[in-house]
Design an enzyme around this catalytic site. Structure first.
Site, PDB file in Angstrom:
ATOM      1  N   LYS A 182       0.883  -1.163   0.000  1.00 35.97           N
ATOM      2  CA  LYS A 182       0.000   0.000   0.000  1.00 35.97           C
ATOM      3  C   LYS A 182       0.930   1.225   0.000  1.00 35.97           C
ATOM      4  CE  LYS A 182      -2.335   3.341   1.972  1.00 35.97           C
ATOM      5  NZ  LYS A 182      -1.842   4.628   1.415  1.00 35.97           N
ATOM      6  N   GLY A 235       5.873   4.704   8.884  1.00 33.09           N
ATOM      7  CA  GLY A 235       5.142   5.971   8.813  1.00 33.09           C
ATOM      8  C   GLY A 235       5.117   6.641  10.172  1.00 33.09           C
ATOM      9  N   SER A 236       4.054   7.410  10.405  1.00 33.94           N
ATOM     10  CA  SER A 236       3.979   8.205  11.635  1.00 33.94           C
ATOM     11  C   SER A 236       3.553   7.351  12.833  1.00 33.94           C
ATOM     12  CB  SER A 236       2.955   9.329  11.432  1.00 33.94           C
ATOM     13  OG  SER A 236       1.685   8.749  11.179  1.00 33.94           O
ATOM     14  N   GLY A 240       0.838   4.367  13.026  1.00 34.95           N
ATOM     15  CA  GLY A 240       1.442   3.123  13.508  1.00 34.95           C
ATOM     16  C   GLY A 240       0.638   2.503  14.644  1.00 34.95           C
ATOM     17  N   GLU A 257       7.904   0.861  11.922  1.00 30.64           N
ATOM     18  CA  GLU A 257       9.065   1.750  11.852  1.00 30.64           C
ATOM     19  C   GLU A 257       8.506   3.159  11.791  1.00 30.64           C
ATOM     20  OE1 GLU A 257      12.371   1.090  11.869  1.00 30.64           O
ATOM     21  OE2 GLU A 257      11.885  -0.990  12.293  1.00 30.64           O
ATOM     22  N   CYS A 291      13.102  10.266   8.152  1.00 30.62           N
ATOM     23  CA  CYS A 291      12.728   9.878   9.520  1.00 30.62           C
ATOM     24  C   CYS A 291      13.873  10.041  10.512  1.00 30.62           C
ATOM     25  CB  CYS A 291      12.238   8.442   9.523  1.00 30.62           C
ATOM     26  SG  CYS A 291      13.377   7.304   8.723  1.00 30.62           S
ATOM     27  N   GLU A 391       8.366  15.962  15.924  1.00 29.70           N
ATOM     28  CA  GLU A 391       8.929  15.739  14.587  1.00 29.70           C
ATOM     29  C   GLU A 391       8.301  16.747  13.624  1.00 29.70           C
ATOM     30  OE1 GLU A 391       7.852  12.085  12.519  1.00 29.70           O
ATOM     31  OE2 GLU A 391       9.910  11.923  11.795  1.00 29.70           O
TER      32      GLU A 391
HETATM   33  P1  NAD Z   1       1.808   8.479   7.571  1.00 27.21           P
HETATM   34  O1  NAD Z   1       1.757   7.752   8.867  1.00 27.21           O
HETATM   35  O2  NAD Z   1       0.868   9.604   7.370  1.00 27.21           O
HETATM   36  O3  NAD Z   1       1.563   7.479   6.371  1.00 27.21           O
HETATM   37  C1  NAD Z   1       2.357   6.328   6.198  1.00 27.21           C
HETATM   38  C2  NAD Z   1       1.535   5.278   5.477  1.00 27.21           C
HETATM   39  O4  NAD Z   1       0.502   4.829   6.359  1.00 27.21           O
HETATM   40  C3  NAD Z   1       0.814   5.816   4.236  1.00 27.21           C
HETATM   41  O5  NAD Z   1       0.800   4.825   3.239  1.00 27.21           O
HETATM   42  C4  NAD Z   1      -0.585   6.091   4.756  1.00 27.21           C
HETATM   43  O6  NAD Z   1      -1.545   6.077   3.741  1.00 27.21           O
HETATM   44  C5  NAD Z   1      -0.757   4.934   5.727  1.00 27.21           C
HETATM   45  N1  NAD Z   1      -1.762   5.132   6.775  1.00 27.21           N
HETATM   46  C6  NAD Z   1      -2.224   6.286   7.301  1.00 27.21           C
HETATM   47  N2  NAD Z   1      -3.169   6.030   8.217  1.00 27.21           N
HETATM   48  C7  NAD Z   1      -3.293   4.684   8.298  1.00 27.21           C
HETATM   49  C8  NAD Z   1      -4.108   3.806   9.075  1.00 27.21           C
HETATM   50  N3  NAD Z   1      -5.018   4.256   9.940  1.00 27.21           N
HETATM   51  N4  NAD Z   1      -3.962   2.473   8.884  1.00 27.21           N
HETATM   52  C9  NAD Z   1      -3.056   1.979   8.012  1.00 27.21           C
HETATM   53  N5  NAD Z   1      -2.275   2.765   7.241  1.00 27.21           N
HETATM   54  C10 NAD Z   1      -2.397   4.110   7.386  1.00 27.21           C
HETATM   55  O7  NAD Z   1       3.310   8.944   7.350  1.00 27.21           O
HETATM   56  P2  NAD Z   1       3.910   9.746   6.122  1.00 27.21           P
HETATM   57  O8  NAD Z   1       3.468  11.173   6.250  1.00 27.21           O
HETATM   58  O9  NAD Z   1       3.666   9.057   4.847  1.00 27.21           O
HETATM   59  O10 NAD Z   1       5.463   9.617   6.430  1.00 27.21           O
HETATM   60  C11 NAD Z   1       6.078  10.407   7.378  1.00 27.21           C
HETATM   61  C12 NAD Z   1       6.291   9.657   8.675  1.00 27.21           C
HETATM   62  O11 NAD Z   1       6.917   8.407   8.411  1.00 27.21           O
HETATM   63  C13 NAD Z   1       7.234  10.393   9.585  1.00 27.21           C
HETATM   64  O12 NAD Z   1       6.782  10.290  10.909  1.00 27.21           O
HETATM   65  C14 NAD Z   1       8.546   9.651   9.397  1.00 27.21           C
HETATM   66  O13 NAD Z   1       9.447   9.791  10.459  1.00 27.21           O
HETATM   67  C15 NAD Z   1       8.066   8.258   9.223  1.00 27.21           C
HETATM   68  N6  NAD Z   1       9.061   7.409   8.535  1.00 27.21           N
HETATM   69  C16 NAD Z   1       9.710   6.459   9.266  1.00 27.21           C
HETATM   70  C17 NAD Z   1      10.694   5.663   8.666  1.00 27.21           C
HETATM   71  C18 NAD Z   1      11.432   4.613   9.463  1.00 27.21           C
HETATM   72  O14 NAD Z   1      12.094   3.774   8.850  1.00 27.21           O
HETATM   73  N7  NAD Z   1      11.361   4.610  10.770  1.00 27.21           N
HETATM   74  C19 NAD Z   1      10.985   5.838   7.310  1.00 27.21           C
HETATM   75  C20 NAD Z   1      10.298   6.817   6.599  1.00 27.21           C
HETATM   76  C21 NAD Z   1       9.321   7.598   7.224  1.00 27.21           C
END
Ligand code: NAD
Length: 502
Positions: A182, A235-236, A240, A257, A291, A391
């Site tokens: 996804k 993601g966030s 998460g 992550e 991140c 962040e």
């Molecule tokens: P986000 O959490 O908004 O989205 C990440 C993914 O999760 C997207 O595909 C989104 O559509 C999906 N998502 C959102 N809500 C969801 C839910 N309720 N259920 C399942 N999936 C859902 O994050 P973003 O804005 O795309 O990315 C930025 C964040 O990601 C920052 O916090 C960054 O630090 C983190 N990040 C972490 C790493 C790591 O390896 N630790 C790497 C890259 C980014």
């Protein structure tokens, strides 16, 4: 000007190796963040689309793919290597237009991708259990064997699609799992095209599938799906948490992550010709949308003023512009929403007592249609201020002075996160103490953001768990069975509950 077959089109999901229109017919625009123009239309997936993709992945997992021998999976990786090598420029340009990362950076990711493919290819022939000693009896042989977990759900962020996908693909293909990806709403095109290329390389039908759409719909449906065996989320923290809760449906394995607020510690004895650009690019890389960004910059007080002067000079020399230009050092933020978020942190910093020493503004003129902000540095930042705690995901550095090593350590660990961290010093003993005591899953000394598939990255605290890459990566995609073999064929060993024998 770079053009692509996707531009101006309504795209489909990629299920069972084919482009499939969304169940709902709903589409969402994908913007070029440098200009605000619409590049293509991305399907808004539904739970029905997820069901279809999971069924395709399950069918592939149970089908001929499960019979592939390690050397055949190794050969597939080698074909993928060739196809990715030949088509990487296309992927790099597509990514640059879609998410704004400078083209010099996206082209540079080719080496990372090819090295990762090579590394994961070697893992195909390295998967195995152990024979283990036991206290049951000499007629009993005991061992562990490994088996692929099954169907993986991979939920991706938008910031580094050309890097982040390889951890998932590597683990999936090396172990014989299958996957439903996804992609993030803002970075769907790179993932779709990359998976198309995997099929051009000979990937069996349904082994990798892509369902595009919103996180709360497609991501949620994938995380709670009863026929998904493991979910890998990047993601966030907010999303998460939802994924962890959704994973309880069938108690699937879960890896998260998440975000970071990483400490970057500069001692006065640091090699300054490395530390100044290193500390700057630890934040400005990808416009701060990384991140591990080292946004809490701790500088030893006796070097503070000189260091900040050099950092400001470096920041003002940065060339800001569309990622597609080869002389751009820093591109735009991903979206209007991200721009608003970053500017709200910048605007809120001075009222809390921080001093803006450079940057802090959105760029206008030729760049006014895109989401550009200046490289920004705040001094006089105290650890309790919002910009030092949350962040931001933008090019904003908070400089915090310290006097002693103990103070640096205490400040570095005063955070809910624990993703990355770095120290700049020529004193190896000091560096070792920091390595051992900073609570971060990935740590750099006199460098930043180096990443290697064989070494990996990890998280502490709110930054998540599960890790990526490194020596334990494959275990995330494998079940371990414990096996007891009675090879006596006699009554010397009781046939039941031998381990309970008095
Ligand atoms: P986000 O959490 O908004 O989205 C990440 C993914 O999760 C997207 O595909 C989104 O559509 C999906 N998502 C959102 N809500 C969801 C839910 N309720 N259920 C399942 N999936 C859902 O994050 P973003 O804005 O795309 O990315 C930025 C964040 O990601 C920052 O916090 C960054 O630090 C983190 N990040 C972490 C790493 C790591 O390896 N630790 C790497 C890259 C980014």
């Amino acid at each position: 000007m770079f053009s692509h077959k996707y531009f101006g089109k309504e795209l489909g999901h990629l299920i069972g190796g084919k482009s499939v229109p969304p169940h709902s017919d709903q589409m969402m625009p994908s913007f070029n963040p440098a200009t605000g123009e619409v590049l293509a239309y991305i399907p808004e997936g539904t739970a029905e689309d997820v069901n279809l993709a999971v069924a395709a992945a399950r069918k592939a997992f149970e089908g001929p793919w499960s019979e592939w021998l390690p050397w055949e999976r190794h050969r597939l990786f080698m074909r993928i290597y060739e196809v990715i090598e030949q088509n990487f420029d296309e992927l790099a340009y597509l990514t640059t237009l879609d998410i704004g990362t400078p083209i010099t950076k996206t082209l540079g990711m080719k080496q990372y991708a090819l090295k990762a493919i090579t590394y994961f290819a070697t893992q195909t022939t390295n998967i195995g259990g152990q024979t283990l000693p036991n206290n049951i009896g000499t007629g009993v042989m005991t061992m562990t064997v490994k088996a692929p977990v099954g169907v993986i759900g991979g939920i991706l962020p938008w910031n580094v699609p050309l890097v982040g996908l390889w951890w998932l693909l590597g683990g999936t293909l090396a172990t014989g799992c299958t996957i439903v990806l996804k992609p993030a709403e803002y970075a769907t095109m790179t993932i779709l095209r990359l998976v198309e290329l995997l099929y051009e390389a000979g990937l069996p039908e349904g082994v990798v599938n892509v369902v595009a759409g919103r996180g709360g719909v497609v991501g949620q449906a994938l995380a709670e799906h009863n026929d998904v065996d493991r979910v890998v989320f990047t993601g966030s923290v907010q999303a998460g948490r939802k994924v962890i809760m959704a994973s309880a449906s069938n108690v699937k394995r879960v890896q998260v992550e998440l975000g970071g607020k990483s400490p970057d510690i500069v001692f006065a004895d640091a090699p300054m010709e490395l530390a100044v650009p290193g500390a700057a690019m630890a934040v400005y890389n990808n416009c701060g949308q990384v991140c591990t960004a080292g946004t809490r910059l701790f500088v030893e007080r006796k070097a503070h003023n000189e260091f900040v002067d050099k950092l400001v000079k470096f920041s003002r020399q940065m060339r800001i512009g569309p990622g597609i230009a080869h002389d751009t050092d820093m591109g735009p933020l991903i979206s209007q929403g991200q721009l608003d978020r970053v500017m709200s942190y910048v605007d809120g910093a001075a009222p809390e007592g921080a001093t803006l020493v450079t940057g802090g503004k959105r760029l206008g003129g030729d760049l006014s249609q895109g989401y550009f902000v200046e490289p920004t540095i705040f001094c006089d930042v105290r650890p309790e201020m919002t910009i030092a705690r949350e962040e931001i995901f933008g090019p904003v550095i908070s400089v915090i002075p310290f006097d002693t090593e103990e103070e640096a350590l205490r400040l570095a660990n005063e955070t809910e996160y624990g993703l990355g961290g770095a120290v700049w010093t020529q004193d190896l003993s000091k560096a070792m103490r920091m390595i051992n005591r900073v609570k971060a899953g990935t740590f750099w000394v006199n460098c930043y953001d180096w990443m290697d598939a064989g070494v990996g990255m990890n998280g502490y605290k709110l930054s998540g768990y599960g890790g990526k890459g490194g020596p334990t990566h494959m275990d995330n995609f494998l079940y371990q069975k414990s096996v007891y073999i009675n090879h006596t064929y006699s009554g010397d060993v009781p046939p039941v509950g031998a381990g309970l024998r008095a």
